[in-house]
Write an enzyme that holds these catalytic residues in place. Structure first.
Site, PDB file in Angstrom:
ATOM      1  CB  THR A 117      -0.917   0.008   1.237  1.00  0.00           C
ATOM      2  OG1 THR A 117      -1.545   1.293   1.357  1.00  0.00           O
ATOM      3  CG2 THR A 117      -0.146  -0.230   2.524  1.00  0.00           C
ATOM      4  CE1 TYR A 141      -3.692  -2.382   5.214  1.00  0.00           C
ATOM      5  CE2 TYR A 141      -3.437  -0.152   4.375  1.00  0.00           C
ATOM      6  CZ  TYR A 141      -3.643  -1.496   4.155  1.00  0.00           C
ATOM      7  OH  TYR A 141      -3.789  -1.955   2.874  1.00  0.00           O
TER       8      TYR A 141
HETATM    9  N1  UFG Z   1     -13.416   9.911   3.755  1.00  0.00           N
HETATM   10  C1  UFG Z   1     -14.364  10.810   4.200  1.00  0.00           C
HETATM   11  N2  UFG Z   1     -15.509  10.294   4.730  1.00  0.00           N
HETATM   12  C2  UFG Z   1     -15.765   8.977   4.846  1.00  0.00           C
HETATM   13  C3  UFG Z   1     -14.772   8.069   4.376  1.00  0.00           C
HETATM   14  C4  UFG Z   1     -13.608   8.579   3.837  1.00  0.00           C
HETATM   15  O1  UFG Z   1     -14.188  12.019   4.122  1.00  0.00           O
HETATM   16  O2  UFG Z   1     -16.823   8.594   5.354  1.00  0.00           O
HETATM   17  C5  UFG Z   1     -12.186  10.445   3.188  1.00  0.00           C
HETATM   18  C6  UFG Z   1     -10.957  10.015   3.958  1.00  0.00           C
HETATM   19  O3  UFG Z   1     -10.675  10.904   5.009  1.00  0.00           O
HETATM   20  C7  UFG Z   1      -9.891  10.024   2.854  1.00  0.00           C
HETATM   21  C8  UFG Z   1     -10.677   9.661   1.595  1.00  0.00           C
HETATM   22  O4  UFG Z   1     -12.039   9.923   1.895  1.00  0.00           O
HETATM   23  O5  UFG Z   1      -9.394  11.312   2.709  1.00  0.00           O
HETATM   24  C9  UFG Z   1     -10.529   8.224   1.199  1.00  0.00           C
HETATM   25  O6  UFG Z   1     -10.815   7.435   2.355  1.00  0.00           O
HETATM   26  P1  UFG Z   1     -11.010   5.857   2.266  1.00  0.00           P
HETATM   27  O7  UFG Z   1     -11.376   5.383   3.635  1.00  0.00           O
HETATM   28  O8  UFG Z   1     -11.902   5.511   1.135  1.00  0.00           O
HETATM   29  O9  UFG Z   1      -9.564   5.367   1.863  1.00  0.00           O
HETATM   30  P2  UFG Z   1      -8.187   5.575   2.643  1.00  0.00           P
HETATM   31  O10 UFG Z   1      -7.453   6.612   1.851  1.00  0.00           O
HETATM   32  O11 UFG Z   1      -8.340   5.841   4.072  1.00  0.00           O
HETATM   33  O12 UFG Z   1      -7.599   4.135   2.596  1.00  0.00           O
HETATM   34  C10 UFG Z   1      -7.391   3.485   1.416  1.00  0.00           C
HETATM   35  C11 UFG Z   1      -7.331   1.974   1.650  1.00  0.00           C
HETATM   36  C12 UFG Z   1      -6.131   1.630   2.468  1.00  0.00           C
HETATM   37  C13 UFG Z   1      -4.899   2.284   1.912  1.00  0.00           C
HETATM   38  C14 UFG Z   1      -5.127   3.753   1.807  1.00  0.00           C
HETATM   39  C15 UFG Z   1      -3.962   4.542   1.309  1.00  0.00           C
HETATM   40  O13 UFG Z   1      -8.485   1.524   2.303  1.00  0.00           O
HETATM   41  O14 UFG Z   1      -5.996   0.252   2.467  1.00  0.00           O
HETATM   42  O15 UFG Z   1      -6.197   3.961   0.912  1.00  0.00           O
HETATM   43  O16 UFG Z   1      -4.376   5.882   1.230  1.00  0.00           O
HETATM   44  F1  UFG Z   1      -3.849   2.092   2.710  1.00  0.00           F
END
Ligand code: UFG
Length: 327
Positions: A117, A141
């Site tokens: 990741t 993670y």
């Molecule tokens: N977000 C919101 N509201 C929500 C959910 C997410 O504003 O209800 C935002 C998060 O703060 C982030 C973006 O949307 O800025 C994307 O969030 P996700 O939860 O969809 O994805 P992440 O970026 O947290 O995580 C994903 C994968 C991980 C990986 C990561 C690397 O799930 O496995 O990308 O950035 F490590």
């Protein structure tokens, strides 16, 4: 046909990988404990219900199926949860992977494709992230995935276990035929949560943080279509089978979109308003994660074909409306 052991084959990315492997002439053997995966998602090859913390179960799968390679997707993958329960991530992701890697080496299975990741890079504002960027994860993670990368390097040196490591940016979309798709319980990812809010399955999408140092104050991510992502895995497998040796590849498109941009695009695709509320930052979130790499395109010949934001949301919306698993 050659068997490939796919851990996490009942999960979101793993199930799409199984479909791509099948289309490429391999038999995907899913090994999954069904903690976060769905038996209904196993449609393209045999299924072994097993846990990576159970070494005997892994050995039995190698003995029964004699896979030519491993594709290792099985992992806990929620950044937020990893900050609350780090021990669960180290136990499940690192110890489970160590068991799998040891079993592969013991079985003489030499080709290993690993799902890592961009979270291993951590928060490096204004740095274009390529495969040589330093890795400073800011959540458990990402730290657990970096540790597994280290294990793979040690096992290559000691036992000749060749690996391709893919560091993903944000995976989105679904199989355009809606045979498999994204379904997490509980859901934490931006696009499926937003689609739920759009069709009234939840009240509103909460934007986590509007005070980031970005043009519109929300986090920026590099979204890649799950079908493009798994195509890269098949290319990575062929790379290993051709004896090209261990390599790390970033998988992203190089384009970053803010949370607000994703919301606007979703409203366009679905022709419906997105109910939103603004909330505080979520622990562990980086400001901006965008891939600067073209290595996968140059060396693997990878060409993302469906990774525009519009296509990813269109395919996710189709799955959201027509696809489902029995739970
Ligand atoms: N977000 C919101 N509201 C929500 C959910 C997410 O504003 O209800 C935002 C998060 O703060 C982030 C973006 O949307 O800025 C994307 O969030 P996700 O939860 O969809 O994805 P992440 O970026 O947290 O995580 C994903 C994968 C991980 C990986 C990561 C690397 O799930 O496995 O990308 O950035 F490590």
């Amino acid at each position: 046909m050659k068997n490939v052991l796919v851990t996490g084959g009942a999960g979101y990315i793993g199930s799409h990988a199984c479909k791509a492997l099948r289309a490429a002439g391999f038999v995907p053997v899913t090994f999954d404990n069904l903690v976060t995966g769905w038996q209904d998602a196993v449609k393209f090859g045999p299924f072994v219900k097993g846990d990576l913390l159970d070494r005997a179960a892994i050995d039995a799968a190698f003995a029964e199926y004699a896979p030519v390679a491993v594709m290792h997707f099985a992992a806990l993958s929620q950044v937020g949860e990893s900050m609350q329960r780090p021990g669960r991530y180290w136990q499940n992701n690192v110890i489970g992977s160590l068991n799998l890697i040891e079993a592969a080496a013991a079985a003489g299975c030499r080709d290993f494709v690993f799902s890592s990741t961009c979270a291993t890079y951590g928060d490096q504002d204004n740095v274009v992230l390529d495969e040589n960027s330093e890795q400073h994860p800011i959540n458990a993670y990402g730290a657990s995935k970096r540790a597994i990368e280290d294990i793979l390097r040690d096992f290559e040196a000691a036992y000749g276990l060749n690996h391709v490591i893919f560091r993903y940016f944000n995976v989105a979309g679904a199989d355009p035929e809606a045979e498999v798709g994204e379904f997490h319980q509980p859901e934490t990812h931006l696009i499926p949560l937003m689609l739920d809010a759009i069709d009234g399955k939840r009240e509103a999408l909460t934007i986590f943080g509007t005070d980031y140092d970005t043009p519109d104050g929300t986090c920026i991510r590099d979204y890649v279509h799950v079908c493009d992502l798994v195509d890269a895995h098949v290319l990575g497998l062929k790379w290993l089978q051709d004896g090209k040796g261990s390599r790390v590849f970033n998988l992203g498109t190089g384009s970053g979109f803010s949370v607000r941009e994703v919301i606007d695009q979703s409203a366009d695709v679905t022709k419906r308003p997105v109910p939103i509320t603004e909330g505080p930052r979520r622990a562990g979130d980086c400001t901006k994660l965008v891939s600067g790499s073209t290595r996968a395109e140059r060396e693997l010949g990878w060409r993302p074909a469906r990774s525009t934001l519009g296509e990813m949301i269109t395919d996710a919306w189709r799955w959201h409306q027509t696809g489902h698993y029995n739970i």
